[in-house]
Write an enzyme that holds these catalytic residues in place. Sequence first.
Site, mmCIF file in Angstrom:
data_model
loop_
_atom_site.group_PDB
_atom_site.id
_atom_site.type_symbol
_atom_site.label_atom_id
_atom_site.label_comp_id
_atom_site.label_asym_id
_atom_site.label_seq_id
_atom_site.Cartn_x
_atom_site.Cartn_y
_atom_site.Cartn_z
ATOM 1 N N GLY A 59 0.832 -1.306 0.063
ATOM 2 C CA GLY A 59 0.020 -0.001 0.038
ATOM 3 C C GLY A 59 0.881 1.302 -0.080
ATOM 4 N N VAL A 85 4.655 -1.599 3.415
ATOM 5 C CA VAL A 85 4.211 0.087 2.947
ATOM 6 C C VAL A 85 5.405 0.335 1.794
ATOM 7 C CG1 VAL A 85 4.578 2.346 4.111
ATOM 8 C CG2 VAL A 85 4.067 0.444 5.804
ATOM 9 N N LYS A 86 4.628 0.961 0.869
ATOM 10 C CA LYS A 86 5.245 1.490 -0.499
ATOM 11 C C LYS A 86 5.797 2.721 -0.448
ATOM 12 C CE LYS A 86 4.248 0.188 -5.164
ATOM 13 N NZ LYS A 86 3.240 -0.031 -6.059
ATOM 14 N N VAL A 87 6.743 3.078 -0.573
ATOM 15 C CA VAL A 87 7.577 4.373 -0.321
ATOM 16 C C VAL A 87 8.310 4.594 -1.620
ATOM 17 C CG1 VAL A 87 9.186 5.867 1.108
ATOM 18 C CG2 VAL A 87 7.787 3.984 2.194
#
Length: 220
Positions: A59, A85-87
Amino acid sequence: MKFFLDTANIAEIEEAASWGVLSGVTTNPTLYAREGGKLADFHGHLKRICDIVDGPVSGETVGLTRDEIIREGVELAALAPNLIVKVPTMPEGLAATKALFDMGIKVNMTLCFTVPQAILAARSGAAYVSPFVGRFDDISEDGIDQLEQVVIALDNYDFGHDVEVIAASIRSANHVTKAALMGADIATVPFSVLKNLVKHPLTDRGLESFLADWEKVKNA
Ligand code: E4P
Protein backbone atom coordinates in the site's frame (compact mmCIF):
# COMPACT_ATOMS: atom_id res chain seq x y z
CA MET A 1 9.87 -16.30 -9.63
CA LYS A 2 6.84 -15.31 -7.58
CA PHE A 3 3.87 -13.54 -9.16
CA PHE A 4 2.27 -10.51 -7.57
CA LEU A 5 -0.80 -8.90 -9.07
CA ASP A 6 -0.46 -5.18 -9.81
CA THR A 7 -4.03 -4.11 -9.18
CA ALA A 8 -6.56 -2.77 -6.71
CA ASN A 9 -9.40 -4.78 -8.27
CA ILE A 10 -10.83 -7.29 -5.78
CA ALA A 11 -12.35 -9.60 -8.43
CA GLU A 12 -9.01 -9.89 -10.25
CA ILE A 13 -7.23 -10.68 -6.98
CA GLU A 14 -9.81 -13.34 -6.04
CA GLU A 15 -9.53 -14.93 -9.50
CA ALA A 16 -5.70 -15.05 -9.48
CA ALA A 17 -5.73 -16.38 -5.90
CA SER A 18 -8.07 -19.19 -7.00
CA TRP A 19 -5.47 -20.27 -9.58
CA GLY A 20 -3.02 -20.90 -6.74
CA VAL A 21 -0.37 -18.65 -8.32
CA LEU A 22 -0.78 -15.45 -6.36
CA SER A 23 2.07 -14.65 -3.95
CA GLY A 24 1.25 -11.00 -3.32
CA VAL A 25 -0.31 -7.76 -4.56
CA THR A 26 1.02 -4.30 -5.31
CA THR A 27 -1.24 -1.27 -5.44
CA ASN A 28 -0.63 2.39 -6.13
CA PRO A 29 -2.79 5.54 -6.09
CA THR A 30 -3.45 5.27 -9.84
CA LEU A 31 -4.72 1.70 -9.53
CA TYR A 32 -6.96 2.63 -6.57
CA ALA A 33 -8.36 5.64 -8.47
CA ARG A 34 -9.06 3.33 -11.45
CA GLU A 35 -11.39 1.32 -9.19
CA GLY A 36 -13.28 4.51 -8.31
CA GLY A 37 -11.68 4.43 -4.86
CA LYS A 38 -12.59 7.08 -2.28
CA LEU A 39 -10.19 8.44 0.33
CA ALA A 40 -12.52 7.42 3.16
CA ASP A 41 -12.39 3.78 2.07
CA PHE A 42 -8.68 3.61 1.21
CA HIS A 43 -7.66 1.76 4.35
CA GLY A 44 -10.75 -0.45 4.26
CA HIS A 45 -10.01 -1.44 0.66
CA LEU A 46 -6.39 -2.31 1.46
CA LYS A 47 -7.55 -4.34 4.46
CA ARG A 48 -9.96 -6.33 2.25
CA ILE A 49 -7.10 -7.10 -0.16
CA CYS A 50 -4.85 -8.15 2.74
CA ASP A 51 -7.56 -10.53 3.97
CA ILE A 52 -7.77 -12.24 0.55
CA VAL A 53 -4.06 -12.48 -0.23
CA ASP A 54 -1.81 -15.01 1.45
CA GLY A 55 1.30 -12.87 0.99
CA PRO A 56 2.61 -9.32 1.01
CA VAL A 57 0.29 -6.49 -0.09
CA SER A 58 1.92 -3.16 -0.90
CA GLY A 59 0.00 0.00 0.00
CA GLU A 60 1.57 3.25 -1.15
CA THR A 61 2.23 6.35 0.92
CA VAL A 62 1.58 9.73 -0.67
CA GLY A 63 3.34 12.06 1.80
CA LEU A 64 6.39 13.98 0.65
CA THR A 65 8.15 14.53 3.97
CA ARG A 66 9.70 11.84 6.14
CA ASP A 67 7.31 12.60 9.00
CA GLU A 68 4.27 12.26 6.73
CA ILE A 69 5.57 9.03 5.19
CA ILE A 70 6.39 7.54 8.59
CA ARG A 71 2.94 8.48 9.96
CA GLU A 72 1.18 7.00 6.90
CA GLY A 73 3.44 3.95 7.01
CA VAL A 74 2.66 3.23 10.66
CA GLU A 75 -1.10 3.58 9.96
CA LEU A 76 -0.91 1.31 6.91
CA ALA A 77 1.19 -1.32 8.67
CA ALA A 78 -1.41 -1.47 11.47
CA LEU A 79 -4.08 -2.59 8.97
CA ALA A 80 -2.76 -6.15 8.58
CA PRO A 81 0.38 -8.20 9.26
CA ASN A 82 0.94 -8.70 5.50
CA LEU A 83 0.72 -5.00 4.64
CA ILE A 84 3.97 -3.69 3.14
CA VAL A 85 4.48 0.06 3.07
CA LYS A 86 5.31 1.30 -0.41
CA VAL A 87 7.57 4.35 -0.39
CA PRO A 88 8.87 6.36 -3.38
CA THR A 89 12.62 6.52 -4.02
CA MET A 90 13.69 9.97 -2.81
CA PRO A 91 15.75 11.32 0.13
CA GLU A 92 12.70 11.70 2.40
CA GLY A 93 11.63 8.21 1.37
CA LEU A 94 15.01 6.77 2.36
CA ALA A 95 14.85 8.50 5.75
CA ALA A 96 11.31 7.20 6.32
CA THR A 97 12.34 3.70 5.23
CA LYS A 98 15.16 3.70 7.76
CA ALA A 99 12.75 4.78 10.52
CA LEU A 100 10.12 2.19 9.50
CA PHE A 101 12.82 -0.52 9.29
CA ASP A 102 13.87 0.34 12.85
CA MET A 103 10.22 -0.13 13.91
CA GLY A 104 10.12 -3.56 12.25
CA ILE A 105 7.85 -2.35 9.42
CA LYS A 106 8.63 -3.66 5.93
CA VAL A 107 9.01 -1.26 3.01
CA ASN A 108 8.74 -1.74 -0.74
CA MET A 109 10.77 1.06 -2.34
CA THR A 110 9.06 2.02 -5.56
CA LEU A 111 9.72 4.25 -8.56
CA CYS A 112 13.23 2.82 -8.68
CA PHE A 113 15.02 3.07 -12.04
CA THR A 114 18.78 2.78 -11.50
CA VAL A 115 21.39 0.65 -9.74
CA PRO A 116 22.41 3.44 -7.32
CA GLN A 117 18.74 4.02 -6.39
CA ALA A 118 18.29 0.29 -5.76
CA ILE A 119 21.41 0.03 -3.59
CA LEU A 120 20.38 3.09 -1.59
CA ALA A 121 16.91 1.61 -1.10
CA ALA A 122 18.33 -1.68 0.15
CA ARG A 123 20.86 0.11 2.34
CA SER A 124 18.12 2.21 3.98
CA GLY A 125 16.31 -0.98 4.98
CA ALA A 126 13.84 -1.69 2.17
CA ALA A 127 12.73 -5.33 2.14
CA TYR A 128 11.58 -5.01 -1.49
CA VAL A 129 13.02 -2.89 -4.28
CA SER A 130 10.83 -2.25 -7.33
CA PRO A 131 12.69 -1.35 -10.53
CA PHE A 132 10.25 -0.14 -13.21
CA VAL A 133 10.61 -1.78 -16.63
CA GLY A 134 7.81 -0.45 -18.84
CA ARG A 135 8.28 3.19 -17.96
CA PHE A 136 11.90 2.95 -19.10
CA ASP A 137 10.71 1.43 -22.38
CA ASP A 138 8.24 4.33 -22.64
CA ILE A 139 11.14 6.76 -22.95
CA SER A 140 12.92 4.54 -25.51
CA GLU A 141 15.36 3.10 -22.96
CA ASP A 142 15.80 -0.64 -22.38
CA GLY A 143 13.85 -1.34 -19.19
CA ILE A 144 14.86 -5.01 -19.11
CA ASP A 145 18.55 -4.09 -19.33
CA GLN A 146 18.12 -1.68 -16.40
CA LEU A 147 16.30 -4.35 -14.39
CA GLU A 148 19.09 -6.86 -15.04
CA GLN A 149 21.69 -4.37 -13.83
CA VAL A 150 19.72 -3.93 -10.58
CA VAL A 151 19.40 -7.70 -10.06
CA ILE A 152 23.14 -8.21 -10.59
CA ALA A 153 24.17 -5.25 -8.43
CA LEU A 154 21.97 -6.16 -5.44
CA ASP A 155 23.24 -9.73 -5.62
CA ASN A 156 26.79 -8.42 -5.09
CA TYR A 157 26.14 -7.30 -1.52
CA ASP A 158 24.88 -8.44 1.87
CA PHE A 159 22.65 -5.70 3.24
CA GLY A 160 22.21 -7.44 6.59
CA HIS A 161 18.53 -8.11 5.87
CA ASP A 162 16.57 -9.81 3.10
CA VAL A 163 16.02 -7.76 -0.04
CA GLU A 164 13.80 -9.01 -2.87
CA VAL A 165 13.61 -7.47 -6.33
CA ILE A 166 10.11 -6.87 -7.66
CA ALA A 167 10.16 -6.39 -11.43
CA ALA A 168 7.48 -3.68 -11.73
CA SER A 169 5.82 -1.74 -14.53
CA ILE A 170 5.58 -5.04 -16.41
CA ARG A 171 3.67 -4.81 -19.68
CA SER A 172 4.18 -8.14 -21.47
CA ALA A 173 4.97 -11.86 -21.28
CA ASN A 174 8.35 -11.02 -22.80
CA HIS A 175 9.12 -8.77 -19.81
CA VAL A 176 8.22 -11.63 -17.47
CA THR A 177 10.34 -14.15 -19.42
CA LYS A 178 13.40 -11.90 -19.34
CA ALA A 179 12.89 -11.08 -15.65
CA ALA A 180 12.66 -14.79 -14.80
CA LEU A 181 15.79 -15.65 -16.82
CA MET A 182 17.83 -13.05 -14.95
CA GLY A 183 16.50 -14.29 -11.60
CA ALA A 184 14.31 -11.39 -10.47
CA ASP A 185 12.59 -12.63 -7.30
CA ILE A 186 9.11 -11.36 -8.13
CA ALA A 187 7.19 -9.96 -11.10
CA THR A 188 4.21 -7.78 -10.31
CA VAL A 189 1.89 -7.92 -13.29
CA PRO A 190 -1.49 -6.51 -14.33
CA PHE A 191 -4.23 -9.16 -14.52
CA SER A 192 -4.33 -8.78 -18.34
CA VAL A 193 -0.65 -9.82 -18.48
CA LEU A 194 -1.16 -12.69 -16.01
CA LYS A 195 -3.96 -14.11 -18.19
CA ASN A 196 -1.68 -13.92 -21.25
CA LEU A 197 1.10 -15.77 -19.43
CA VAL A 198 -1.10 -18.88 -19.31
CA LYS A 199 -1.82 -18.82 -23.01
CA HIS A 200 -0.04 -19.98 -26.14
CA PRO A 201 -1.56 -20.54 -29.62
CA LEU A 202 -0.14 -24.09 -29.69
CA THR A 203 -1.87 -24.82 -26.37
CA ASP A 204 -5.19 -23.65 -27.86
CA ARG A 205 -4.60 -25.65 -31.05
CA GLY A 206 -3.65 -28.75 -29.04
CA LEU A 207 -6.80 -28.47 -26.96
CA GLU A 208 -8.99 -28.11 -30.08
CA SER A 209 -7.39 -31.19 -31.59
CA PHE A 210 -7.82 -33.23 -28.37
CA LEU A 211 -11.49 -32.26 -28.18
CA ALA A 212 -12.08 -33.09 -31.86
CA ASP A 213 -10.42 -36.48 -31.44
CA TRP A 214 -12.39 -37.12 -28.24
CA GLU A 215 -15.62 -36.55 -30.21
CA LYS A 216 -14.43 -39.29 -32.63
CA VAL A 217 -13.74 -41.62 -29.68
CA LYS A 218 -17.22 -40.95 -28.24
CA ASN A 219 -18.91 -41.61 -31.60
CA ALA A 220 -16.86 -44.70 -32.48
C1 E4P B 1 4.03 -1.45 -8.92
O1 E4P B 1 4.45 -1.48 -7.80
C2 E4P B 1 4.04 -0.23 -9.74
O2 E4P B 1 3.35 0.80 -9.13
C3 E4P B 1 3.48 -0.52 -11.10
O3 E4P B 1 4.03 -1.73 -11.58
C4 E4P B 1 3.67 0.60 -12.10
O4 E4P B 1 3.23 0.17 -13.35
P1 E4P B 1 2.93 1.17 -14.55
O5 E4P B 1 4.24 1.74 -15.01
O6 E4P B 1 2.27 0.36 -15.59
O7 E4P B 1 2.05 2.27 -14.01
